[in-house]
Design an enzyme around this catalytic site. Sequence first.
Site, PDB file in Angstrom:
ATOM      1  N   LYS A 159       0.828  -1.208   0.000  1.00  4.47           N
ATOM      2  CA  LYS A 159       0.000   0.000   0.000  1.00  4.47           C
ATOM      3  C   LYS A 159       0.860   1.255   0.000  1.00  4.47           C
ATOM      4  O   LYS A 159       1.995   1.251   0.485  1.00  4.47           O
ATOM      5  CB  LYS A 159      -0.944   0.011   1.208  1.00  4.47           C
ATOM      6  CG  LYS A 159      -0.288  -0.083   2.574  1.00  4.47           C
ATOM      7  CD  LYS A 159      -1.363  -0.198   3.656  1.00  4.47           C
ATOM      8  CE  LYS A 159      -0.768  -0.422   5.031  1.00  4.47           C
ATOM      9  NZ  LYS A 159      -1.826  -0.555   6.068  1.00  4.47           N
ATOM     10  N   ARG A 209     -11.429  -0.085  14.117  1.00  2.35           N
ATOM     11  CA  ARG A 209     -11.051   1.301  14.419  1.00  2.35           C
ATOM     12  C   ARG A 209     -11.264   1.530  15.915  1.00  2.35           C
ATOM     13  O   ARG A 209     -12.389   1.490  16.417  1.00  2.35           O
ATOM     14  CB  ARG A 209     -11.883   2.273  13.592  1.00  2.35           C
ATOM     15  CG  ARG A 209     -11.771   3.739  14.000  1.00  2.35           C
ATOM     16  CD  ARG A 209     -10.360   4.304  13.939  1.00  2.35           C
ATOM     17  NE  ARG A 209      -9.741   4.159  12.634  1.00  2.35           N
ATOM     18  CZ  ARG A 209      -9.939   4.996  11.614  1.00  2.35           C
ATOM     19  NH1 ARG A 209     -10.750   6.030  11.749  1.00  2.35           N
ATOM     20  NH2 ARG A 209      -9.326   4.796  10.457  1.00  2.35           N
ATOM     21  N   ARG A 224     -14.692  -2.889  10.798  1.00  2.00           N
ATOM     22  CA  ARG A 224     -15.110  -2.646   9.414  1.00  2.00           C
ATOM     23  C   ARG A 224     -14.831  -3.909   8.608  1.00  2.00           C
ATOM     24  O   ARG A 224     -13.685  -4.237   8.341  1.00  2.00           O
ATOM     25  CB  ARG A 224     -14.390  -1.420   8.868  1.00  2.00           C
ATOM     26  CG  ARG A 224     -14.750  -0.153   9.659  1.00  2.00           C
ATOM     27  CD  ARG A 224     -13.730   0.943   9.511  1.00  2.00           C
ATOM     28  NE  ARG A 224     -12.432   0.525  10.037  1.00  2.00           N
ATOM     29  CZ  ARG A 224     -11.314   1.227   9.873  1.00  2.00           C
ATOM     30  NH1 ARG A 224     -11.315   2.362   9.196  1.00  2.00           N
ATOM     31  NH2 ARG A 224     -10.177   0.798  10.380  1.00  2.00           N
ATOM     32  N   ARG A 232     -10.338  -5.285   1.666  1.00  7.42           N
ATOM     33  CA  ARG A 232     -10.315  -4.019   2.389  1.00  7.42           C
ATOM     34  C   ARG A 232     -11.596  -3.858   3.200  1.00  7.42           C
ATOM     35  O   ARG A 232     -12.690  -4.011   2.681  1.00  7.42           O
ATOM     36  CB  ARG A 232     -10.165  -2.839   1.423  1.00  7.42           C
ATOM     37  CG  ARG A 232      -8.907  -2.885   0.585  1.00  7.42           C
ATOM     38  CD  ARG A 232      -8.922  -1.815  -0.491  1.00  7.42           C
ATOM     39  NE  ARG A 232     -10.041  -2.002  -1.404  1.00  7.42           N
ATOM     40  CZ  ARG A 232     -10.368  -1.137  -2.367  1.00  7.42           C
ATOM     41  NH1 ARG A 232      -9.663  -0.029  -2.526  1.00  7.42           N
ATOM     42  NH2 ARG A 232     -11.386  -1.382  -3.173  1.00  7.42           N
ATOM     43  N   ASP A 272      -5.946   1.567  13.895  1.00 10.58           N
ATOM     44  CA  ASP A 272      -6.488   0.462  13.116  1.00 10.58           C
ATOM     45  C   ASP A 272      -5.797  -0.812  13.562  1.00 10.58           C
ATOM     46  O   ASP A 272      -4.557  -0.899  13.569  1.00 10.58           O
ATOM     47  CB  ASP A 272      -6.264   0.681  11.619  1.00 10.58           C
ATOM     48  CG  ASP A 272      -7.176   1.766  11.057  1.00 10.58           C
ATOM     49  OD1 ASP A 272      -8.101   2.208  11.773  1.00 10.58           O
ATOM     50  OD2 ASP A 272      -6.965   2.157   9.892  1.00 10.58           O
ATOM     51  N   GLU A 280      -2.322   0.805  11.469  1.00 12.81           N
ATOM     52  CA  GLU A 280      -2.224   2.223  11.137  1.00 12.81           C
ATOM     53  C   GLU A 280      -2.536   3.053  12.379  1.00 12.81           C
ATOM     54  O   GLU A 280      -3.221   2.597  13.300  1.00 12.81           O
ATOM     55  CB  GLU A 280      -3.187   2.622  10.016  1.00 12.81           C
ATOM     56  CG  GLU A 280      -2.858   2.015   8.659  1.00 12.81           C
ATOM     57  CD  GLU A 280      -3.738   2.560   7.538  1.00 12.81           C
ATOM     58  OE1 GLU A 280      -4.392   3.613   7.733  1.00 12.81           O
ATOM     59  OE2 GLU A 280      -3.763   1.936   6.462  1.00 12.81           O
ATOM     60  N   ASN A 282      -4.198   6.707  12.750  1.00  8.85           N
ATOM     61  CA  ASN A 282      -4.850   7.781  12.004  1.00  8.85           C
ATOM     62  C   ASN A 282      -4.975   9.031  12.862  1.00  8.85           C
ATOM     63  O   ASN A 282      -5.582   9.003  13.939  1.00  8.85           O
ATOM     64  CB  ASN A 282      -6.236   7.324  11.546  1.00  8.85           C
ATOM     65  CG  ASN A 282      -6.153   6.165  10.572  1.00  8.85           C
ATOM     66  OD1 ASN A 282      -6.041   6.367   9.375  1.00  8.85           O
ATOM     67  ND2 ASN A 282      -6.201   4.939  11.088  1.00  8.85           N
TER      68      ASN A 282
END
Length: 312
Positions: A159, A209, A224, A232, A272, A280, A282
């Site tokens: 990514k 999240r 998610r 994804r 994440d 991740e 964020n």
Amino acid sequence: MKIAFLADPLDSFKIYKDTTYAMMVEAARRGHTLYAFEQNDLAFEGGAVIANAAPITMTGDPQQWYRAGMPTSMTLSQFDAILLRKDPPFNMEYIYTTYLLELAEAQGVHIFNKPRAVRDHNEKLAIAQFPQFTAPTLVTRDEKRLRAFHDQHKDVIYKPLDGMGGIGIFRVTEEGLNLGSIIETLTENGRRTIMAQRFIPEIVKGDKRILLIGDQVVPFCLARIPQGSEVRGNLAAGGVGLAQPISERDREIAQSLAPILSSRGLLLVGLDVIGDYLTEINITSPTCFQEITQQTGVNVAEMFISALEKAM
């Protein structure tokens, strides 16, 4: 308080899910005065950072949800707090915005998240500071290293470092189908640095999240969940959001990072987590307030505005 939101155009908001909208509703409910402006409204002039900011009134009408007054040129020091809620891409214009906001901060303006912290925490690469919580990860633009990583781990996610919403994410399984083309495309033939991570099969249960507000952990996360053959889980990529209590491992990760990130000036962070691994961090414009609130009754926007008031 006078609270200004530096955000994308208000007309672009999908208010049934937009986190900035939820913040505005809660701030207005508490009697705070709201303003809004965009990146192109910022300037440094006469020794001060200014913005063409419009006063915003919340209407309660889902169709015409706000009224905007006439924008006027205001120094940022006229606001009690500025919330940086601009979505990525985190490009040079975004960096210039953080520089301008940092100048205003030096003149006493309270900005959340802190501009330097936003600039210093690439949302993909920041996980490298916490390797005890991450799956095997490689950051490079070198094709040989990217191929060797696939040879080692067999099932890999590639990514870009500056994407959002799942854009530009590729999975390469053991067969290595299109590996060379994917590497060439993402790195622009070796000119751009990207990230590779070992694929985490638990993605089928959701890309979670987890929200940090100050040094507090919101007790529910939003898993998610990818749909169909998609890998994804991002809501923007068609994932379905399911609110659920955070697990013991989620709490371990979140409670370890919360005081560190809060001390750096990050009032709101979205971690994440897939399975047991941090993927991740964020910090530009974390979301998922409304989905968690709607499904659990925990008013995340109320938690956030309370933390904002306390931080002033």
